[in-house]
Write an enzyme that holds these catalytic residues in place. Structure first.
Site, PDB file in Angstrom:
ATOM      1  N   ARG A 111      18.432 -34.575 -15.158  1.00 24.70           N
ATOM      2  CA  ARG A 111      17.866 -34.867 -13.836  1.00 24.70           C
ATOM      3  C   ARG A 111      18.548 -36.093 -13.227  1.00 24.70           C
ATOM      4  O   ARG A 111      18.864 -37.055 -13.942  1.00 24.70           O
ATOM      5  CB  ARG A 111      16.369 -35.133 -14.010  1.00 24.70           C
ATOM      6  CG  ARG A 111      15.576 -35.343 -12.735  1.00 24.70           C
ATOM      7  CD  ARG A 111      15.413 -34.082 -11.957  1.00 24.70           C
ATOM      8  NE  ARG A 111      14.390 -34.171 -10.932  1.00 24.70           N
ATOM      9  CZ  ARG A 111      14.285 -33.277  -9.936  1.00 24.70           C
ATOM     10  NH1 ARG A 111      15.114 -32.253  -9.856  1.00 24.70           N
ATOM     11  NH2 ARG A 111      13.326 -33.381  -9.046  1.00 24.70           N
ATOM     12  N   THR A 122      18.702 -24.582  -4.995  1.00 19.56           N
ATOM     13  CA  THR A 122      18.653 -24.565  -6.449  1.00 19.56           C
ATOM     14  C   THR A 122      19.110 -23.215  -6.961  1.00 19.56           C
ATOM     15  O   THR A 122      19.165 -22.250  -6.227  1.00 19.56           O
ATOM     16  CB  THR A 122      17.204 -24.898  -6.885  1.00 19.56           C
ATOM     17  OG1 THR A 122      16.899 -26.188  -6.426  1.00 19.56           O
ATOM     18  CG2 THR A 122      16.980 -24.848  -8.367  1.00 19.56           C
ATOM     19  N   THR A 141      20.285 -27.838  -9.645  1.00 22.18           N
ATOM     20  CA  THR A 141      19.965 -28.063  -8.229  1.00 22.18           C
ATOM     21  C   THR A 141      20.719 -29.222  -7.595  1.00 22.18           C
ATOM     22  O   THR A 141      21.090 -30.178  -8.283  1.00 22.18           O
ATOM     23  CB  THR A 141      18.445 -28.359  -8.115  1.00 22.18           C
ATOM     24  OG1 THR A 141      18.094 -28.569  -6.763  1.00 22.18           O
ATOM     25  CG2 THR A 141      18.019 -29.586  -8.917  1.00 22.18           C
ATOM     26  N   ASP A 195      12.625 -35.914  -3.785  1.00 22.25           N
ATOM     27  CA  ASP A 195      11.534 -35.346  -4.601  1.00 22.25           C
ATOM     28  C   ASP A 195      10.550 -36.429  -5.050  1.00 22.25           C
ATOM     29  O   ASP A 195       9.514 -36.136  -5.630  1.00 22.25           O
ATOM     30  CB  ASP A 195      12.086 -34.607  -5.836  1.00 22.25           C
ATOM     31  CG  ASP A 195      12.402 -33.149  -5.526  1.00 22.25           C
ATOM     32  OD1 ASP A 195      12.214 -32.718  -4.371  1.00 22.25           O
ATOM     33  OD2 ASP A 195      12.847 -32.426  -6.444  1.00 22.25           O
ATOM     34  N   SER A 233      10.004 -32.918 -10.595  1.00 25.81           N
ATOM     35  CA  SER A 233      10.618 -31.640 -10.238  1.00 25.81           C
ATOM     36  C   SER A 233       9.600 -30.518 -10.354  1.00 25.81           C
ATOM     37  O   SER A 233       8.542 -30.680 -10.973  1.00 25.81           O
ATOM     38  CB  SER A 233      11.775 -31.372 -11.195  1.00 25.81           C
ATOM     39  OG  SER A 233      12.244 -30.061 -11.054  1.00 25.81           O
ATOM     40  N   SER A 234       9.964 -29.376  -9.765  1.00 29.08           N
ATOM     41  CA  SER A 234       9.175 -28.162  -9.959  1.00 29.08           C
ATOM     42  C   SER A 234       9.948 -27.143 -10.777  1.00 29.08           C
ATOM     43  O   SER A 234       9.474 -26.026 -10.997  1.00 29.08           O
ATOM     44  CB  SER A 234       8.850 -27.529  -8.609  1.00 29.08           C
ATOM     45  OG  SER A 234       8.161 -28.431  -7.824  1.00 29.08           O
ATOM     46  N   GLY A 264      13.412 -22.519  -5.512  1.00 29.95           N
ATOM     47  CA  GLY A 264      12.328 -22.302  -4.545  1.00 29.95           C
ATOM     48  C   GLY A 264      11.451 -23.499  -4.291  1.00 29.95           C
ATOM     49  O   GLY A 264      10.306 -23.358  -3.870  1.00 29.95           O
ATOM     50  N   GLY A 265      11.935 -24.710  -4.563  1.00 31.10           N
ATOM     51  CA  GLY A 265      11.086 -25.883  -4.348  1.00 31.10           C
ATOM     52  C   GLY A 265       9.818 -25.765  -5.171  1.00 31.10           C
ATOM     53  O   GLY A 265       9.830 -25.210  -6.278  1.00 31.10           O
TER      54      GLY A 265
END
Ligand code: GLU
Length: 637
Positions: free
Chosen positions: A124, A444, A462, A491, A516-517, A539-540
């Site tokens: 990340r 992403t 992403t 984010d 994050s998702s 997709g967020g």
């Protein structure tokens, strides 16, 4: 298992009709947003819907969002490479052919199974050392407009995908690192045909043209994007990839490329990646950066970046088809926790064993799914952030998935939509955090791979929004092309504290990783430990719903991965209940409204990929599925 092909065709027809009748709201990416503002935006615009056949492979499979990338991965497997080797080749090709979604300027989470254990590799992006919680506040202490923050130098996190892949390669690579860059370098030199999706997103993007390097590379002299099929060469990316192939991550994190990244971030014309004097004064953080000297990205930040290994989050889940053990990515991702909570809560409602109604879920099931989601998103807003900065409630993240806690939360789900929903107290936690206000999350890409030696991986990667911060890095402007930088720091919560001064767990702090998702997921048989599936999506925040839907489809409704991916998309982030446009009968919408849901219909362009263990003619096979809403395929043997 049901055949997915007819479903896919019906899906394409439904979405086509929706477009012809102009009955459905557009996505923000397409610039046709007709729904009221409360509708959460979808991360990337919709492009063509292409029915996918579903795939069957005997030995090994690579599912990725672009055929050239999936084929590069399969090529590496055939050359004797491991799943991780293939993922590296896929990522490098995606940087070139799907530049809007992921790349060497971004970050990624990789979940890996070597036949024995599951490992979580965290690449990340991180906030630079000089970033403060006021990063996204204006001089009056108000949050910046989201688009202003995205299209800036300030949103760029220190990239981590390459360093993380190098870490995974050290443990699980079989082929030499440099070999894995060959497909991408060759394609970047020779050129690749601009795809329909890339062309559409380039056409619809309002700000990418503002970056002179991106403008010169992606657009023609008249400002229109290169047409579909145009052969686009990226000699600058080939140059950078050659350096990384030869020297590893230091070629990105130090030297000429690092200097070009820092210059790009700091010299942004509108909002450079540095903290102004006024911001230094207005921010309330104890992590105060020296006034006016805070430059959120420096060479030191790039040099210091460290990928991490974390403990995968695994929990048991009883599905109709099988007793499962579902493993996902731990914080800083909220994905596995939210997906696990939604599935766990849903299994405690009257809809636990509900069947599909034709091609879509029933209103009753949707009601229970929505209520479960609202509860999960309330916990997500309250608790989830970088675990190196924020303690887990009850001292372990699994407290959010504890059966007794889920029992208690499920009792809050009634026949009508709850008027309001708040977070719970997992592990008895008394939280001092303020909940994070809802905020858009946007490009992403997801990769699922199984190799012939029993390794499997699920990796979501992403640069955040489509085309990230719209900043293209080059080390030599006379060479066309380059790579795009992420805007991952958006984010973080723009609002660091509540009005009473209570901090938000996911506020900006130096060296912290934004929540994050992303939900890369590996599914196992709880009893035998056998790997059953790998899946995930872009997709967020809707990633959570796309992944939950696909898992439920495969393991509760017994669908093939392709049919599960084709199911209509749904979800709520706590506000309106979103239904994929053109996929539900009016009676379903009415029934949901009668139960108190505020329903919105819009395109919901997920980018799911899935690989699932199956049998065909008595043989064990890998069934593959790729999202008809994007350009992915499942390549393999
Ligand atoms: N930045 C988001 C996350 O890490 C993903 C954005 C997207 O899928 O478009 O959760």
């Amino acid at each position: 298992m049901k055949n997915s092909t007819h479903r896919s065709h019906r899906f394409a027809l439904a979405v086509l009709l929706c477009g012809l009748l102009s009955a459905c709201a557009g996505s923000p990416g397409s610039g046709r947003l007709t729904a009221p503002p409360a509708t959460p935006p979808q991360p990337e615009g919709a492009s063509a819907i292409t029915a996918k056949p579903g795939w069957v492979h005997r030995r090994q499979a690579v599912a990725a969002a672009n055929p050239l990338a999936a084929e590069a991965g399969a090529h590496i497997l055939r050359a004797g490479g491991s799943a991780v080797d293939a993922a590296i080749a896929v990522q490098m090709v995606l940087t070139l052919v799907e530049p809007q979604s992921s790349g060497i300027g971004g970050g990624a989470f990789l979940l890996h199974h070597d036949g024995q254990r599951v490992q979580a590799f965290d690449g990340r992006e991180t906030a630079p050392a000089a970033a403060t919680e006021a990063l996204f506040l204006n001089d009056q202490g108000q949050p910046l407009p989201f688009a202003t923050a995205v299209n800036s130098g300030r949103s760029v996190g220190v990239p981590g995908a390459v360093a993380m892949l190098a870490m995974a390669h050290k443990e699980h690579g079989r082929l030499p690192w440099a070999r894995l860059f060959e497909p991408a370098i060759s394609l970047a030199d020779k050129g690749f045909a601009v795809s329909q999706r890339l062309h559409t997103l380039l056409k619809d993007d309002a700000t990418l043209r503002n970056d002179p390097v991106a403008k010169a590379y992606f657009y023609r002299a008249d400002g229109t994007p290169h047409p579909v099929g145009h052969v686009l060469r990226n000699p600058e990316l080939a140059h950078v990839l050659r350096q990384i192939a030869a020297n590893g991550p230091p070629a990105l994190h130090e030297g000429a490329v690092a200097r070009a990244i820092v210059a790009k971030v700091q010299q942004h014309a509108g909002l450079p990646g540095r903290v102004s004097a006024a911001q230094g004064r207005s921010q309330a953080s104890s992590h105060r950066s020296p006034e006016g000297k805070g430059t959120p990205m420096t060479l030191g930040d790039l040099q210091r970046y460290q990928p991490k290994q974390r403990e995968a989050l695994c929990h048991d889940h009883a599905a109709a088809q099988r007793a499962l053990r579902i493993c996902g990515f731990p914080p800083p991702s909220s994905g596995a926790l939210a997906v696990g909570q939604i599935l766990g809560l849903l299994s405690r409602t009257p809809s636990a064993a509900a069947a599909l109604e034709g091609d879509a879920p029933s209103a009753n099931w949707l009601h229970h799914y929505a209520e479960a989601s609202r509860l999960a998103f309330a916990d997500r807003a309250q608790y989830v952030a970088d675990p190196d900065f924020v303690a887990a409630p009850g001292e372990q993240w699994l407290s959010l998935l504890a059966p007794a806690y889920l029992d208690q939360r499920a009792r809050l789900i009634g026949d009508k939509a709850a008027a309001s929903v708040t977070h719970g107290q997992p592990g008895g936690a008394v939280s001092a955090w303020a909940p994070m206000p809802a905020q858009p999350e946007y490009g992403t890409s997801h990769i699922s791979i199984v190799d012939a030696r029993g390794n499997a991986l699920s990796m979501t990667t992403t640069i955040e929004a489509a085309f990230g911060a719209r900043l293209m890095v080059t080390t030599d402007p006379s060479r066309p092309g380059g790579f795009l930088l992420n805007n991952q720091l958006t984010d973080f919560s723009f609002t660091p504290r509540s009005a009473e001064g209570r901090p938000v767990a996911n506020r900006v702090e130096p060296g912290k990783r934004p929540r994050s998702s992303m939900s890369p997921t590996l599914v196992f048989d709880r009893h035998t430990g056998e790997l059953l599936a790998s899946t995930g999506s872009p997709g967020g925040a809707f990633i959570i719903h796309f992944t939950a839907k696909t898992l439920h489809g495969m393991f509760q409704w017994g669908l093939t991965p392709q049919a599960a991916i084709d199911l209509p998309n749904i979800g709520t982030l706590g506000g309106p209940l979103m239904l994929e446009a053109g996929r539900f009968p009016p009676a379903t919408v009415q029934a949901l409204e009668q139960r108190g849901h505020e329903v919105r219909e819009a395109p919901m362009p997920s980018g799911l990929q899935a690989i699932q263990r199956g049998t065909q003619n008595g043989h064990s096979v890998w069934l593959g599925g790729a999202d008809p809403r994007r350009e992915g395929i499942v390549s393999g043997d």
